[in-house]
Design a protein around this motif. Structure first.
Motif, PDB file in Angstrom:
ATOM      1  N   ALA B  11     -29.924   2.535  48.320  1.00 17.32           N
ATOM      2  CA  ALA B  11     -29.597   2.795  47.027  1.00 17.32           C
ATOM      3  C   ALA B  11     -29.063   1.490  46.413  1.00 17.32           C
ATOM      4  CB  ALA B  11     -28.483   3.800  47.006  1.00 17.32           C
ATOM      5  N   TRP B 242     -30.827   5.624  43.746  1.00 17.41           N
ATOM      6  CA  TRP B 242     -31.606   5.634  44.533  1.00 17.41           C
ATOM      7  C   TRP B 242     -32.875   5.258  44.332  1.00 17.41           C
ATOM      8  CZ3 TRP B 242     -28.976   6.565  48.924  1.00 17.41           C
ATOM      9  CH2 TRP B 242     -27.909   7.442  48.809  1.00 17.41           C
ATOM     10  N   LEU B 396     -30.295  12.341  45.128  1.00 23.28           N
ATOM     11  CA  LEU B 396     -31.106  12.189  46.309  1.00 23.28           C
ATOM     12  C   LEU B 396     -31.508  13.549  46.552  1.00 23.28           C
ATOM     13  CD1 LEU B 396     -31.643  10.041  48.609  1.00 23.28           C
ATOM     14  CD2 LEU B 396     -29.473  10.402  49.701  1.00 23.28           C
TER      15      LEU B 396
END
Lengths: 389, 398, 381
Positions: B11, B242, B396
């Protein structure tokens, strides 16, 4: 009112309330009289009490004061205030007198007032003003050999029309627009002033259409370099930032190798040699070691052209300086992509087009190379491509 | 196609930019780089002790500084740390993010700071770009990155008036975005009712390419901090963004095959096809909430949108004409104002994912898109038409 | 699931030459590439190489974005091609990370440099200093090394005789390496009589101007067997940066190298590199650097470089059996040549230089003035 050292006695008193520091005047309770003789002088009374300062002009008698400062003339008073004239000198010469506690005054006043400074003076900057003094900024050394006539059409308030002529190392300005200008720049007068004083970014003004250019854009871009930069009289003096100008140059000796070598050898015989991909058969020009699409080495060569037709072209109005020589090509010029006879349709060949042919250049134009008298195996072997009628 | 699986997820947890301007005489290179590093550390609420590795990049000959990471060690904070210097071309900023993603995902490094910069004012930019060309031949023909061939091709396809209008509308839209972005370098205050005047008055550079269509020359730097999933779970100062995937498509230096009678596939389309296929994206226009695209000129911006978004026929012009790339449109493009507004080349392609990540974080300030941004696309451009693309996600969950 | 380890499948080297005036670096790379393809049979695209890390330098090539000039010959069309703009050994470290990350399972590394193309490599390295002070002072990597050599020779009691001995030994081994540049033997007397370039560095203490190119194919553990039956595993890589200004550094401390070594060993799970390594390749641009870098790698104690040479350390630890950088590699890709020799040794392909049953090799490189930056690669068979 008479001015000395760029200011007046009245201004010193008028700015007193602004310069007063209430927090530093706790417990101060004074009345100070001022009597300044001569032209530009007068009488004032300053009362400080309860952390408030009051300034008043006085006609006639000053009345009861804790202390009184008497100056023989305005120049002395202003000079001492600005510390251009030593207070002790003035006192000892008798140009200044103090009735009351001198020591008290000399410690108290700096404590409760911010030091007086001469206010900035705003000079009115006009387009006409800047242009009329253009000769003073002219740099004959930078304009050696330059002949250029250009004009400004400045619209709106303070505008006007001007023609500037640079020739034989001189620069002349006249009102009105001549008919044979290399370039004319049209903008509002305020835009011109802003650009000269730096409040408007010149490049942004050009880009965003605030400045209209009729004629040779390269000439317009070059005008700045024949003059020293205009200095805005109202600008605050900024910290001087130095920059280091260095030209970094390391001589190179570029190998041509067998493939590029073949190309240059071909030019000597006025031939365009392309290498051929053994798989997809495309004709690579300039010849390449490999076909980048097929990842295979090329081995065969084929002669292309010399004639062909234009698939696309860049007509360049604004030439960037050559990175190696610093020279700038004359504009406009055109670099065209050409399909040479015998080439496979995937691969074009780029070269410059003869300047005189530019007006009739279009996609599909048929062209042929014009060779140098004695081709020697270099880029200069082809002068340009010309259009076949 | 084989499944694309990362060793561990990565990230973006810090974003820092310097101010961007054409004149940064108040800083030398090291000081400028340090400004970006200070800003990114502040954004991530970290210190240099938290950083394992620095990734540095720009184009050496623009500033004429050989291996500049050595001198810049002073400003990067790389002393005592691992360091890589990875470059491509104009794509370098995006490449640095891709490289940092790989370095962290590999497990070899936990937290990486990447830094792209350029001080164009210290060199001759167009000269620098021209020096890219083969010294024996093409260097004599090229004029930096200025070309109108794309405009010519689009005009041939869609007609002059429509293309010229769409390109100028694109340009004004970008300026309107830049006006909302206080960091943007060039903010002109253009209005849509100036469209026709600008089509006529802006100076012509090359063919239909006018001065106003072209990107600026800027000084500036951009830095980002990337870390891995487990570190993110311990808490970050700002919401993590991300990196789902990235792809690069370069091509050789030979330009001849771009201008024959038959066109090769563009690297933009090639890159987009591979990236979207691998990630199961069938309709990028629907999937993405924002696209920060490296758009060096208005014509390229317009033409490349159809390549990146895999659009057919005149769909890109229709979308442009309908205002669908606007901040409240179907797919906002370059809310930051894009490259036309600000272009410190070595940092430019990093500013794209940086700005896209700010949109996902909801941190873009004046140019924040009103609707929620969950999926963002960013692209870099460089070399002889090279492409780098990054996909960023809010969650995510893919 | 991403791979656990990464292999160097094969290496290919262009012979180092003093002046390949007649060859473009594109031709040189193509030879190397074809050699590598012959050894491994790799292809490009899906299920083949999709990622290339090149190594070159804009100054040495006199081209902005120098990799643009080679993208086509190294096969980058419609693929990912990135340039390691640091010393080339870092390309291996980076490619190792790319494969471990799961992003790609094959990476091709292609490096080139022609030192002979520019008028002077010292003019180039002069541009590596800050433009205000360092460049104006006339510093370049040679005289930076001169300063370091002065300080280090004092500290470690290294003598002019020992420097000559290092050069003589380098040439003896280079004679057995078909890729080395300077392969003719020199007697110690000739070294000591060679002109002083930058006191105490003599002409024969300095690596000759060299042109070269190197290629390597790296693969994930799962795929390595498709390309080789002798994979060489990357078990540890690390690098480290020191400060820039000499006044901020102890030029003799080996600060960056010691830290890089410690990190590489930690990753490789090696306690004592001196015991583990069968072969060591260090980037010794100047003779004094061989003992100095060996000291930094932990093969002798602090300030014991002189004793290390006196006691036959270079022979004992099989240092630079390729001839080392002293025998001539270009600056930017010297580390790739070091790694190539280390790989050949572990694959049993080092010909007359072969160390029997070599299991672990160290390749080292440095960049920046006076060893500002060091990289350490540990390979295991």
């Amino acid at each position: 009112m008479a001015e000395f050292f760029g200011t007046t006695v009245a201004d010193i008193f008028n700015t007193m309330p602004k310069r007063f520091k209430p927090e530093a005047s706790k417990g101060v309770d004074v009345v100070i009289g001022y009597d300044c003789g001569g032209e530009g002088g007068g009488k004032w009374k300053l009362t400080v009490k309860d952390q408030v300062a009051k300034v008043e002009t006085v006609e006639g008698d000053l009345g009861p004061c804790t202390a009184t400062i008497i100056a023989s003339d305005a120049e002395t008073f202003i000079g001492v205030t600005l510390q251009k004239i030593g207070a002790i000198d003035a006192l000892s010469q008798g140009k200044m007198k103090v009735v009351g506690d001198t020591r008290m005054l000399m410690t108290l006043l700096p404590q409760i007032f911010v030091q007086y400074t001469v206010p900035e003076k705003k000079t009115e900057v006009t387009a006409r003003g800047i242009l009329s003094a253009i000769g003073e900024r002219f740099r004959p050394d930078k304009a050696a050999g330059v002949t250029l006539k250009y004009g400004y059409d400045l619209t709106g308030e303070g505008g006007g029309q001007f023609t500037i002529t640079i020739a034989d190392g001189t620069c002349t300005l006249k009102e009105g627009l001549d008919s044979d200008l290399a370039v004319k720049m049209t903008m509002e007068a305020v835009t011109y002033v802003g650009m000269m004083t730096g409040t408007i970014d010149g490049a942004a003004a050009f880009t965003s259409g605030k400045v209209r250019i009729d004629g040779d854009m390269m000439a317009a871009a070059a005008t700045g370099k024949y003059f020293d930069k205009y200095v805005d009289p109202n600008a605050e003096e900024a910290e001087e930032l130095l920059s280091l100008k260095v030209v970094t140059s390391i001589n190179q000796r570029f190998a041509t190798g067998p493939v590029m070598g073949k190309w240059f050898a071909g030019l000597r015989e006025k031939k365009f040699l392309a290498s051929v991909c053994p798989l997809c058969k495309r004709t690579l020009i300039l010849p390449q070691e490999i076909c980048q699409f097929c990842h295979v080495r090329t081995k065969e060569y084929v002669e292309l052209g010399p004639e062909g037709y234009v698939t696309n072209f860049d007509l360049v109005y604004f030439a960037s300086p050559d990175p190696l020589s610093g020279e700038v090509r004359d504009t406009p010029y055109a670099c065209a992509w050409i399909m040479l006879e015998g080439a496979t349709p995937e691969e074009g060949f780029a070269f410059e087009i003869k300047r005189e042919d530019l007006p009739k250049l279009k996609i599909g134009s048929r062209v042929r190379p014009v060779w140098a008298e004695k081709p020697s195996g270099s880029f200069r072997d082809i002068l340009h491509f010309e259009i076949i009628d | 196609m084989k499944k694309h699986e990362k060793n561990r997820n990565v990230a973006i947890i810090g974003i820092g930019q310097t101010t961007l301007s054409s004149h940064k005489e108040d800083q030398n290179q090291v000081e400028m780089v340090a400004e970006a590093v200070r800003n990114v550390l502040a954004d991530a609420n970290m210190t240099l002790d938290d950083i394992d590795c620095i990734v540095h990049g720009n184009m050496e000959l623009f500033e004429m500084q050989f291996q500049p990471d050595m001198w810049h060690a002073l400003g990067c904070g790389s002393y005592g740390k691992e360091e890589y210097r990875i470059t491509t071309g104009g794509t370098v900023g995006a490449t640095l993010v891709c490289a940092s993603d790989s370095l962290v995902a590999s497990g070899q490094y936990d937290t990486v700071l990447c830094l792209g910069f350029e001080k164009l004012q210290e060199g001759n930019t167009t000269g620098g770009i021209t020096n890219m060309a083969d010294p024996l031949w093409f260097r004599n023909l090229q004029t930096g990155a200025l070309t109108s061939t794309t405009a010519t091709e689009m005009i041939k396809e869609f007609g002059k008036d429509r293309v010229l209008r769409a390109a100028m509308k694109y340009r004004i839209m970008m300026d309107k975005h830049a006006m909302l972005n206080e960091r943007a370098h060039r903010r002109l205050g253009l209005e849509y009712d100036q469209l026709e005047t600008l089509m006529e008055t802006s100076p012509q550079l090359v063919g239909e390419l006018r001065l106003i269509h072209m990107c600026s020359q800027s000084d500036g730097a951009c830095a980002m901090i990337l870390t891995h999933e487990d570190r993110v779970k311990k808490g970050t100062a700002k919401p993590p963004v991300w990196i789902r995937d990235h792809e690069t498509s370069h091509r050789g230096e030979n330009m001849s095959n771009l201008y024959g009678a038959q066109k090769p596939k563009s690297t933009h389309r090639d890159c987009a096809e591979r990236l979207f296929k691998r990630n199961g994206i069938t309709n990028p226009l629907e999937y993405f909430d924002v696209f920060e695209m490296y758009d060096p000129s208005a014509y390229w911006g317009l033409d490349w949108l159809r390549e990146f978004l895999l659009l057919k026929d005149d769909a890109v012009l229709k979308l442009m004409e309908a205002g669908e790339f606007d901040l409240d449109g179907k797919l906002p493009v370059n809310p930051s104002g894009g490259v036309i507004a600000s272009n410190p080349i070595g940092a430019t392609a990093m500013l794209r994912p940086a700005e896209a990540a700010l949109q996902i974080r909801g941190d873009a300030g004046g140019h924040q898109i009103k609707k929620e941004v969950r999926h963002a696309l960013a692209s870099g451009f460089g070399g002889t038409l090279w492409t780098v693309m990054l996909m960023l996600e809010k969650e995510l969950n893919w | 699931m991403a791979t656990k380890r990464v292999a160097i499948c094969a290496v290919a080297q262009h012979k180092n030459e003093p002046d390949l005036w007649y060859r473009r670096f594109q031709n040189m790379l193509l030879d190397v590439l074809e050699d590598l393809q012959e050894k491994t049979g790799f292809t490009y695209g899906e299920n083949g190489v999709e990622m290339i890390v090149s190594t070159s330098d804009d100054f040495f090539d006199a081209r902005t974005i120098s990799n643009n000039g080679v993208t086509d010959v190294i096969g980058g069309q419609y693929l990912a091609e990135e340039k390691m703009a640091q010393e080339g050994l870092n390309a291996i470290g980076y490619a190792n990370s790319i494969i471990l990350s799961g992003h790609k399972d094959l990476v091709l590394i292609m490096g080139h440099c022609k030192e002979s193309q520019g008028e002077s490599r010292n003019m180039i390295t002069n541009c590596g200093f800050d433009p205000f002070y360092g460049r104006a002072t006339g510093l370049d990597y040679l005289n930076a090394a001169g300063l370091q050599a002065q300080a280090y020779m004092r500290k470690s009691s290294l003598t002019d005789d020992q420097l000559a001995e290092i050069v003589v030994r380098s040439r003896q081994w280079a004679a057995k390496n078909p890729y080395a540049n300077a392969r003719e033997a020199v007697p110690a007397g000739k070294v000591k009589a060679s002109p002083m370039l930058c006191d105490p560095i003599r002409q024969l203490h300095a690596y000759p101007v060299s042109d070269g190119a190197v290629g390597l194919l790296l693969a994930s553990e799962e795929r390595a067997k498709e390309f080789t039956d002798k994979p060489v595993w990357i078990t540890g890589f690390a690098n480290c940066m020191d400060t820039f200004f000499f006044g901020d550094r102890d030029l003799t401390s080996n600060f960056a190298l010691k830290k890089a070594t410690a990190n590489a060993c930690r990753r490789a799970g090696i306690q004592d590199l001196k015991k583990a390594a069968d072969v060591v390749e260090v980037m010794d641009c100047y003779a004094y650097q061989q003992p100095m870098w060996m000291e930094g790698l932990g093969f002798c104690g602090d300030g014991e470089g002189g004793r290390f040479v006196a006691e036959g350390g270079p022979g004992k630890y099989r240092v630079n059996l390729s001839g080392g950088t002293l025998a001539g590699n270009p600056l930017i890709i010297s580390g790739l040549y070091r790694a190539a020799e280390a790989t050949l040794q572990l694959q049993g392909g080092a010909g007359d230089r072969q160390v029997p049953d070599a299991k672990c090799a160290v390749a080292h490189s440095t960049n920046g003035p006076a060893g500002q930056f060091h990289s350490v690669l540990i390979l295991e068979a």
